[in-house]
Design a protein around this motif. Structure first.
Motif, PDB file in Angstrom:
ATOM      1  N   GLU A   6       1.021  -1.175   0.118  1.00 54.93           N
ATOM      2  CA  GLU A   6       0.023   0.142  -0.048  1.00 54.93           C
ATOM      3  C   GLU A   6       0.937   1.162   0.054  1.00 54.93           C
ATOM      4  N   MET A   7       2.150   1.384   0.525  1.00 52.36           N
ATOM      5  CA  MET A   7       3.045   2.388   0.870  1.00 52.36           C
ATOM      6  C   MET A   7       3.471   2.459  -0.706  1.00 52.36           C
ATOM      7  N   GLY A   8       3.974   1.402  -1.467  1.00 53.12           N
ATOM      8  CA  GLY A   8       4.293   1.678  -2.887  1.00 53.12           C
ATOM      9  C   GLY A   8       3.280   2.324  -3.730  1.00 53.12           C
ATOM     10  N   GLU A   9       1.913   1.867  -3.643  1.00 55.17           N
ATOM     11  CA  GLU A   9       0.676   2.371  -4.145  1.00 55.17           C
ATOM     12  C   GLU A   9       0.664   3.865  -3.874  1.00 55.17           C
ATOM     13  N   ALA A  10       0.704   4.271  -2.872  1.00 54.53           N
ATOM     14  CA  ALA A  10       1.081   5.717  -2.416  1.00 54.53           C
ATOM     15  C   ALA A  10       1.998   6.554  -3.327  1.00 54.53           C
ATOM     16  N   ASP A  11       3.171   6.000  -2.999  1.00 54.64           N
ATOM     17  CA  ASP A  11       4.141   6.450  -3.699  1.00 54.64           C
ATOM     18  C   ASP A  11       3.859   6.516  -5.359  1.00 54.64           C
ATOM     19  N   ARG A  12       3.428   5.448  -5.941  1.00 54.27           N
ATOM     20  CA  ARG A  12       2.893   5.689  -7.137  1.00 54.27           C
ATOM     21  C   ARG A  12       1.722   6.721  -7.728  1.00 54.27           C
ATOM     22  N   LEU A  13       0.913   6.596  -6.878  1.00 51.85           N
ATOM     23  CA  LEU A  13      -0.473   7.755  -7.227  1.00 51.85           C
ATOM     24  C   LEU A  13       0.313   9.147  -7.065  1.00 51.85           C
ATOM     25  N   THR A  14       1.173   9.303  -6.015  1.00 50.33           N
ATOM     26  CA  THR A  14       1.557  10.707  -5.868  1.00 50.33           C
ATOM     27  C   THR A  14       2.584  11.125  -7.246  1.00 50.33           C
ATOM     28  N   VAL A  15       3.226  10.185  -7.610  1.00 48.77           N
ATOM     29  CA  VAL A  15       4.030  10.531  -8.803  1.00 48.77           C
ATOM     30  C   VAL A  15       3.037  10.497 -10.090  1.00 48.77           C
ATOM     31  N   ALA A  16       2.168   9.634 -10.128  1.00 45.93           N
ATOM     32  CA  ALA A  16       1.340   9.958 -11.382  1.00 45.93           C
ATOM     33  C   ALA A  16       0.389  11.002 -11.186  1.00 45.93           C
ATOM     34  N   GLY A  17       0.138  11.595  -9.923  1.00 49.73           N
ATOM     35  CA  GLY A  17      -0.757  12.966 -10.081  1.00 49.73           C
ATOM     36  C   GLY A  17       0.084  14.072 -10.574  1.00 49.73           C
ATOM     37  N   GLY A  18       1.255  13.933 -10.806  1.00 49.14           N
ATOM     38  CA  GLY A  18       2.152  15.154 -11.386  1.00 49.14           C
ATOM     39  C   GLY A  18       2.795  16.106 -10.673  1.00 49.14           C
ATOM     40  N   SER A  19       2.423  16.073  -9.202  1.00 49.59           N
ATOM     41  CA  SER A  19       2.881  17.178  -8.611  1.00 49.59           C
ATOM     42  C   SER A  19       4.184  16.989  -8.022  1.00 49.59           C
ATOM     43  N   ILE A  20       4.822  15.662  -8.045  1.00 50.89           N
ATOM     44  CA  ILE A  20       6.088  15.451  -7.745  1.00 50.89           C
ATOM     45  C   ILE A  20       6.659  14.378  -8.436  1.00 50.89           C
ATOM     46  N   ASP A  21       8.073  14.229  -8.850  1.00 49.62           N
ATOM     47  CA  ASP A  21       8.347  12.902  -9.435  1.00 49.62           C
ATOM     48  C   ASP A  21       9.057  11.997  -8.547  1.00 49.62           C
ATOM     49  N   GLY A  22       9.454  10.835  -8.789  1.00 47.80           N
ATOM     50  CA  GLY A  22       9.958   9.975  -7.867  1.00 47.80           C
ATOM     51  C   GLY A  22      11.500  10.163  -7.082  1.00 47.80           C
ATOM     52  N   TYR A  23      12.161  10.943  -7.823  1.00 48.83           N
ATOM     53  CA  TYR A  23      13.298  11.374  -7.522  1.00 48.83           C
ATOM     54  C   TYR A  23      13.195  12.341  -6.612  1.00 48.83           C
ATOM     55  N   GLY A  44       5.641  14.907   1.590  1.00 47.25           N
ATOM     56  CA  GLY A  44       4.857  15.516   0.582  1.00 47.25           C
ATOM     57  C   GLY A  44       3.758  14.753   0.043  1.00 47.25           C
ATOM     58  N   ILE A  45       3.716  13.509   0.581  1.00 43.58           N
ATOM     59  CA  ILE A  45       2.623  12.397  -0.129  1.00 43.58           C
ATOM     60  C   ILE A  45       1.271  13.349   0.610  1.00 43.58           C
ATOM     61  N   ARG A  46       0.088  13.262  -0.472  1.00 51.44           N
ATOM     62  CA  ARG A  46      -1.239  14.085   0.030  1.00 51.44           C
ATOM     63  C   ARG A  46      -2.031  12.607   0.708  1.00 51.44           C
ATOM     64  N   ASP A  47      -2.667  13.055   1.764  1.00 52.70           N
ATOM     65  CA  ASP A  47      -3.696  12.408   2.265  1.00 52.70           C
ATOM     66  C   ASP A  47      -4.620  11.839   1.494  1.00 52.70           C
ATOM     67  N   ASP A  48      -5.120  12.655   0.432  1.00 56.18           N
ATOM     68  CA  ASP A  48      -6.079  12.189  -0.519  1.00 56.18           C
ATOM     69  C   ASP A  48      -5.797  10.951  -1.229  1.00 56.18           C
ATOM     70  N   VAL A  49      -4.641  10.363  -1.283  1.00 49.66           N
ATOM     71  CA  VAL A  49      -4.248   8.936  -1.892  1.00 49.66           C
ATOM     72  C   VAL A  49      -5.028   7.967  -1.185  1.00 49.66           C
ATOM     73  N   LEU A  50      -5.250   8.090   0.289  1.00 48.15           N
ATOM     74  CA  LEU A  50      -5.779   7.029   1.008  1.00 48.15           C
ATOM     75  C   LEU A  50      -7.321   6.821   0.641  1.00 48.15           C
ATOM     76  N   SER A  51      -7.860   7.650   0.141  1.00 46.57           N
ATOM     77  CA  SER A  51      -9.288   7.359  -0.290  1.00 46.57           C
ATOM     78  C   SER A  51      -9.106   6.301  -1.609  1.00 46.57           C
ATOM     79  N   MET A  52      -7.909   6.440  -2.432  1.00 43.04           N
ATOM     80  CA  MET A  52      -7.869   5.328  -3.365  1.00 43.04           C
ATOM     81  C   MET A  52      -7.132   4.212  -2.771  1.00 43.04           C
ATOM     82  N   ILE A  53      -6.650   4.165  -1.992  1.00 49.87           N
ATOM     83  CA  ILE A  53      -5.839   2.934  -1.333  1.00 49.87           C
ATOM     84  C   ILE A  53      -6.934   2.328  -0.429  1.00 49.87           C
ATOM     85  N   LYS A  54      -7.703   2.872   0.400  1.00 55.24           N
ATOM     86  CA  LYS A  54      -8.454   2.379   1.208  1.00 55.24           C
ATOM     87  C   LYS A  54      -8.095   1.617   2.151  1.00 55.24           C
TER      88      LYS A  54
END
Length: 496
Positions: free
Chosen positions: A10-27, A202-212
């Motif tokens: 689930e943490m990996g998914e939080a990272d992925r969703l954050t990067v996919a959202g375009g506000s920040i990249d993985g590096y 910098g991971i936004r809390d709103d990714v939790l609504s997708m990870i559930k």
């Protein structure tokens, strides 16, 4: 910050969703993670004579390279140790390329006294034992007079289960990101992580609504809003009625503890249901708790029809056998909540299917089971046989099988519901290792349910309150002290 617990996946998914959202990249996420660790190290150990960063080939190692660069920029004496290069063009490879300190072979790692060792070898995603130079480096770290800091999860620890896969980096502090992982709260991992620091990267809390996520740390923030609070028009009949079954004349104390705990948790009325042989001894010790004779099904049904309790406790000091089984199965046909503890659980050791079938016959979850490790294994032999290494997943499987809320007791008590929700308790204390403390827990759970708190949240609240009361009392507490202390904790939580 809320109290969700994320598995490594689930943490990996939080990272992925954050990067996919375009506000920040993985590096950039990696840079922020590295900065959080370096900031902690400098704030608390900035005067160390040397910093040793052990880097693996993945993202955990990439975090380590960032930490090493930042510590070197601050003027620290920094050494990086690594055997494996990250995958080409990965974020970790970029971090290694940009690192100001050239890595040396892990086999040459020998930490000096008072230095700081930072574990960035493998983190939460490891699923096999450490081996070779990595294992040897961890063993040397553990044996040295150094400060040990782990990034995310100590290497050698399964991040999802908290189980040691072999040798484990024994951290004094673990810096993790966004949310805690199961290994931070489940033993033996909890004892190997040291102090836990959760850093915002910098991971936004709103990714939790997708990870559930369905697992939470058992803190009041999760259930406080549902904690029963008496209103200005409240009277005893609106605060719920709890009934507790007493054992025979020489085994009455446990049930009285449970009854008193139910009353102290706010229940408006509590009755102790006693066989004739125990009436006199119970009457001698009771004042605010009511007493009623109950030996037969007829007497029990008459009591249920007249007094209409909303929650009942069966098991503490009751005795093991057919009578306990018969009462439990009878009560599961009634519209009330039932806590089965101690002798009642053991009574179903060889006949759990009947209990579970009866519980599945209720339209909603009404049953709460409170097993310790031994009782759990006896009641759920197919789950507690060791084939499921995670206590969290054992509790969830048991809740589904029994159609019950499970309070899987221990230093890392797990509370689980049939719908998959679970909470891991984090304020447990060895002070509760005293006779009768479990009887108090059952009473608090029943008392909260009697007042209308849903079973899962009531169980979570009871576990937290029970431990908080013990921590307030301190060394030398006995079970008789706990009900009044629990009442103070609940009042503090309600701010009344």
């Amino acid at each position: 910050m809320t109290d969700e617990i994320l598995t490594p996946a689930e943490m990996g998914e939080a990272d992925r969703l954050t990067v996919a959202g375009g506000s920040i990249d993985g590096y950039r996420l990696m840079l922020r993670a590295g900065y959080a660790v370096a900031r902690h190290v400098l704030d608390h150990h900035g005067d160390a004579p040397a910093f040793h960063v052990l880097c693996g080939p993945g993202n955990n190692g990439g975090d380590g390279y960032v930490v090493a660069s930042l510590l070197a920029e601050s003027g620290g004496n920094v050494h990086v140790w690594s055997d494996d290069k990250p995958r080409a063009h990965s974020d970790a490879a970029i971090a290694r390329r940009d690192c100001r300190v050239e890595p040396a072979a892990l086999s040459d790692f020998k930490p000096g006294a008072r230095s700081v060792v930072i574990d960035a070898l493998f983190g939460a995603g490891l699923n096999k034992p450490l081996a070779g130079n990595a294992a040897a480096a961890v063993e040397r770290s553990n044996a040295a007079a150094v400060t040990r800091i782990a990034i995310d999860v100590p290497s050698g620890l399964d991040g999802a289960t908290g189980m040691a896969l072999g040798v484990v980096f024994e951290a004094d502090c673990t810096v993790t990101f966004f949310r805690k992982k199961p290994a931070h709260l489940l033993y033996p991992g909890r004892g190997l992580c040291g102090r836990i620091v959760v850093a915002d990267i910098g991971i936004r809390d709103d990714v939790l609504s997708m990870i559930k996520p369905a697992c939470f740390e058992n803190t009041p923030d999760y259930w406080r809003a549902l904690l029963p609070s008496p209103g200005v028009e409240t009277h005893k009949y609106t605060r719920g009625h709890v009934a507790v079954f007493s054992g025979g004349a020489t085994a009455t104390g446990a049930s009285r503890l449970s009854a008193l705990a139910a009353a102290r948790s706010g229940a408006g009325a509590v009755t102790l249901l006693s066989p004739a042989e125990s009436l006199a001894v119970n009457a001698t010790h009771l004042t605010s708790i009511m007493l009623s004779r109950c030996e037969t099904d007829r007497e029990l049904r008459a009591f249920l029809g007249k007094r209409k309790p909303s929650a009942m406790v069966l098991g503490p000091g009751f005795g093991i056998g057919a009578r306990a089984r018969d009462i439990a199965l009878l009560l599961l046909k009634e519209e009330l909540h039932l806590v089965l503890d101690a002798d009642a659980i053991t009574s179903f050791e060889d006949n759990s299917a009947a209990l579970f079938a009866s519980a599945h016959g209720t339209p909603e979850t009404r049953l709460v089971l409170t097993p310790h490790e031994g009782e759990f294994r006896r009641l759920f032999p197919g789950i507690g046989d060791g084939n499921t290494p995670s206590k969290l997943e054992r509790a969830r499987a048991a809740a589904r099988q029994a159609h019950a809320v499970i309070i899987y007791k221990g230093a890392d008590t797990v509370i689980a519901a049939p719908d998959g929700r679970a909470a891991i308790n984090s304020n447990g204390t060895p002070l509760l290792a005293t006779a009768g403390s479990g009887d108090v827990l059952s009473g608090v759970t029943a008392g909260l349910m009697a007042q209308g708190m849903p079973p899962f949240e009531a169980a979570c609240a009871a576990v937290h309150v029970h431990a908080a009361a013990a921590n307030d009392l301190g060394f030398g507490l006995i079970a008789e002290d706990l009900p009044a202390a629990a009442a103070k904790v609940i009042g503090r939580l309600l701010r009344i």
